[in-house]
Write an enzyme that holds these catalytic residues in place. Structure first.
Site, PDB file in Angstrom:
ATOM      1  N   GLY A  47       4.579   4.589  -5.976  1.00  0.00           N
ATOM      2  CA  GLY A  47       4.116   3.961  -4.736  1.00  0.00           C
ATOM      3  C   GLY A  47       3.960   2.455  -4.854  1.00  0.00           C
ATOM      4  CG  HIS A  48       2.364   0.359  -1.442  1.00  0.00           C
ATOM      5  ND1 HIS A  48       2.281   0.067  -0.110  1.00  0.00           N
ATOM      6  CD2 HIS A  48       1.327   1.180  -1.701  1.00  0.00           C
ATOM      7  CE1 HIS A  48       1.220   0.668   0.397  1.00  0.00           C
ATOM      8  NE2 HIS A  48       0.635   1.342  -0.546  1.00  0.00           N
ATOM      9  CG  ASN A  49       0.330  -2.733  -3.878  1.00  0.00           C
ATOM     10  OD1 ASN A  49       1.364  -3.280  -3.535  1.00  0.00           O
ATOM     11  ND2 ASN A  49      -0.708  -2.629  -3.092  1.00  0.00           N
TER      12      ASN A  49
END
Lengths: 340, 340, 340
Positions: free
Chosen positions: B250-252
């Site tokens: 996922g993002h980050n």
């Protein structure tokens, strides 16, 4: 702060303008004219940046931020650093989203058809469509105005896309009718035949898959997710539902409006998910169930029975979340006792 | 033994040469001049083949092998078949890998650009790149020397690949900066927007995803894996990390150096995985966690809390592995008692 | 009932003809001449439609159906609506499949090679192949008669497909030998290198992956599924095995005949699954196991040990299904007691 190779910033905006855009309240109106040039995370922000605090895990970072302005719930004002203009919001993440959309509005490419795209003469494309290199659009496909089809994507015979849809690179669609403003990420597979066969003493017999995939407006479908077409009824994804990456949706599944399916969720055939339900990552649902309106299914939960509206469940097999935590605690106590 | 349609064998090598290549010790130096023409599994090997024993499950197959030479830990010498030259190694699998690399070195194709590839004039390609049929390379992309881009892959605007990268067929990259010698398998999706939206009484508001994916040197990313770009910070994959197929990042998310993520792992947004952590197949991590250096997460584990460095956990919710086995045993005893 | 944009119906057929096609028994021979024009789900069917009841969950819908004819097990005749011609079958789903195949026979496209396809001159294509737009076929690939390769699919060097295979859009194959009548869905990845590396104090060493993927006749492989080639031995999928979407098959895995793997299953390297085994959705198997003939693995089960032939297991770690339900019940009782 965003890499200028990939993103083009707009603005600048004053803190007062941002308060209006973000539907937030400026704590100290005397700072309304402070100029903000960009958004940035709490730890990286400097005096000309807007940041935000939503998840309480990051309150310490908020207390140390050097951001020129910060969107935050009023309850955290005591931890605010001096010098940062506070923008109070009941929904800080939403307020940040609105402000970030102002700094980075969606980029609208000019209409184009790359000469390498293969578009059947019987396909109908609305005005303003962007068709990138290597795209294949089959006979009788219909695209609404302003669709953007990414490189090497494949749109099958007679599929229909509403206005303003985006299809990512290398995605493939067949046997589907898609509403307006739907975002389909790279590598998505929509409309292929479902996992349909009859097993008997005579062996395996394939069942023709005669339904479609119907996707309503404003749906988002994450990268490499797969949605099979119905076997007879349609597979339906309701308006505004958000689906993450690598999710599997079986044939005949009906998902209502505003649902959220996190990454790697699996929904087996003919299950029905009612409006506003939320499914955590890697949750799995067997077939022919009904998940009631607003139900919440925990990450990795395994659902083998109907779930009433509004219920929150966890575990595999899934049980109400309070029961789940009681069970986990009871097993831990049991194991400690036996270990002595 | 490998199918000559797909693989071209080098050599032959003597057992003495192989010992040097494989950093192994030849048990009987009198066999140093024996000629080996290929590698083969224990059960299929004959007198001119090199095999290996690493997993103890296969000791019986080792005892029966007709291989001319075999890499093995010295502790198994009593089970060795007569006639096989033994090559002792503390790391038999690694030694086999080194020998197999000598028999089957990586094939380096001559530089080429297939005429069907669509390469924007503003893209910069290093020397020696192989660009296969149907590839699309967008404006301002930068490729280091010796990159190999497989058929129908798509490289988005301004992405950057270091020297010697491989991108598999039908993969798509955007919004990313990739180091040297990174291997990206077919169907991988890198750099698409993360699952970012704010839910409030006003409905769903999309949050612009303004970060990148940063992939350090020597990373491997398995087929159909998805890595979303950051929302503001970058998503980062550290040097030498190995990611298997169908993994969701996922993002980050920030993953350190030398980590191993097995198939179908899911890592939710903003979680941090420190160096040398190992995640078993289908493990799932919720967002905003820290997994400490060298931690080991069991297959199918569900991680809902931070994991200290070096800890081994199993179960969902994940607990230290010894506790997990105690709990499993306690429940089995409980169920037997109640069943009477 | 199927959307005529996507499906073309044949027929009509009389109820008597359908009974013969479906290997079903017409309850009232006086209705043999009734004309049926199409198939339809129970709730949507009208007097000229054929429907079916297989899953008991839908008995009420059966009782209310207005279908002109319905395939059903004889045991449900008491719930039959007046006016519907009943077609009794021991295997209603199979009988429906046979009838539906008559109404919607597979569409056979005329042989063609789209001019945008890139086919190496050394590739050999059998008669009657359909090669769609953007396909890439590498050197020495061999395709049997009547193969259909979907848009933007990629067939690697020297791969072999038997007669009558279908490869979906954007799929990619390498290092594989595929039998006859195999259906490969969009986005499938076959033949890439497995997750093979040796970890030692010296770091990570990649192990050359020198095997193939061998797929026997009549196999079906779902969308975005990944099957890695063997490391030395081959990865093998036995005749008639059905694999759903987003499944991961590791290197050296051997799957027997007639197995069923539901969506998002993961099978780790070197595991062997014997004939007619069934794996529920999201089940995961660690490496080097043997799953016996006809074993049934429940949805989300985690399998860490060999499973005997014919056994049904559930849970993670997987245990015999009766034990699993006893354990679940015991924990529920325990938690209730402690909660007081």
């Amino acid at each position: 702060m965003a890499d200028a190779r990939f993103f083009k910033v707009q603005g600048p905006f004053t803190v007062g303008q941002i308060a209006a855009i973000a539907k937030a309240e400026l704590a100290d109106p005397g700072l309304a004219t402070r100029v903000i040039t960009d958004v940035a995370p709490l730890e990286a922000a400097s005096g000309e940046h807007l940041s935000f605090l939503d998840n309480k895990l990051y309150v310490d970072a908020f207390a140390r931020t050097q951001a020129g302005a910060c969107i935050v719930a009023a309850e955290h004002k005591d931890r605010a650093p001096a010098g940062t203009a506070l923008l109070f919001s009941q929904y800080p993440y939403r307020s940040y989203a609105l402000a970030a959309q102002a700094f980075y509005p969606p980029v609208k490419a000019a209409a184009s058809r790359h000469p390498s795209a293969i578009i059947d003469p019987s396909a109908q494309l609305g005005e303003g469509c962007v068709i990138e290199a290597g795209v294949v659009i089959a006979a009788r496909a219909v695209l609404g105005h302003g669709c953007h089809i990414g490189p090497n994507a494949v749109l099958g015979e007679a599929i229909e896309l509403g206005e303003g849809c985006t299809v990512g690179a290398c995605a493939s669609l067949s046997h589907c009718v898609v509403g307006a403003r739907v975002t389909i990420f790279p590598g998505v597979r929509i409309g292929q035949a479902g996992f349909g066969f009859a097993v008997s003493a005579e062996g395996v017999t394939k069942v023709p898959q005669l339904g479609r995939v119907v996707i309503e407006d404003d749906v988002e479908i994450g990268a490499n997710t797969t949605i099979d077409r119905g076997a007879g009824p349609d597979t339906v994804i309701g308006r505004g539902t958000m689906i993450d990456n690598l999710v599997q949706i079986g044939h005949n599944v009906r998902i209502g409006k505003g649902c959220i399916l996190a990454g790697q969720v699996g929904v087996s055939g003919s299950t029905r998910i009612e409006d506003y339900a939320m499914l955590g990552g890697q949750a799995g649902l067997v077939g022919h169930l009904t998940i009631g309106k607003g139900a919440r299914i925990g990450a990795q939960a395994g659902i083998f029975r109907d779930i009433p509206a509004g219920e929150t469940v966890a575990g595999s097999p899934g049980v109400p979340v309070r029961q789940f935590f009681r069970e986990v605690a009871a097993v831990q106590r049991l194991a400690k006792g036996k270990g002595k």
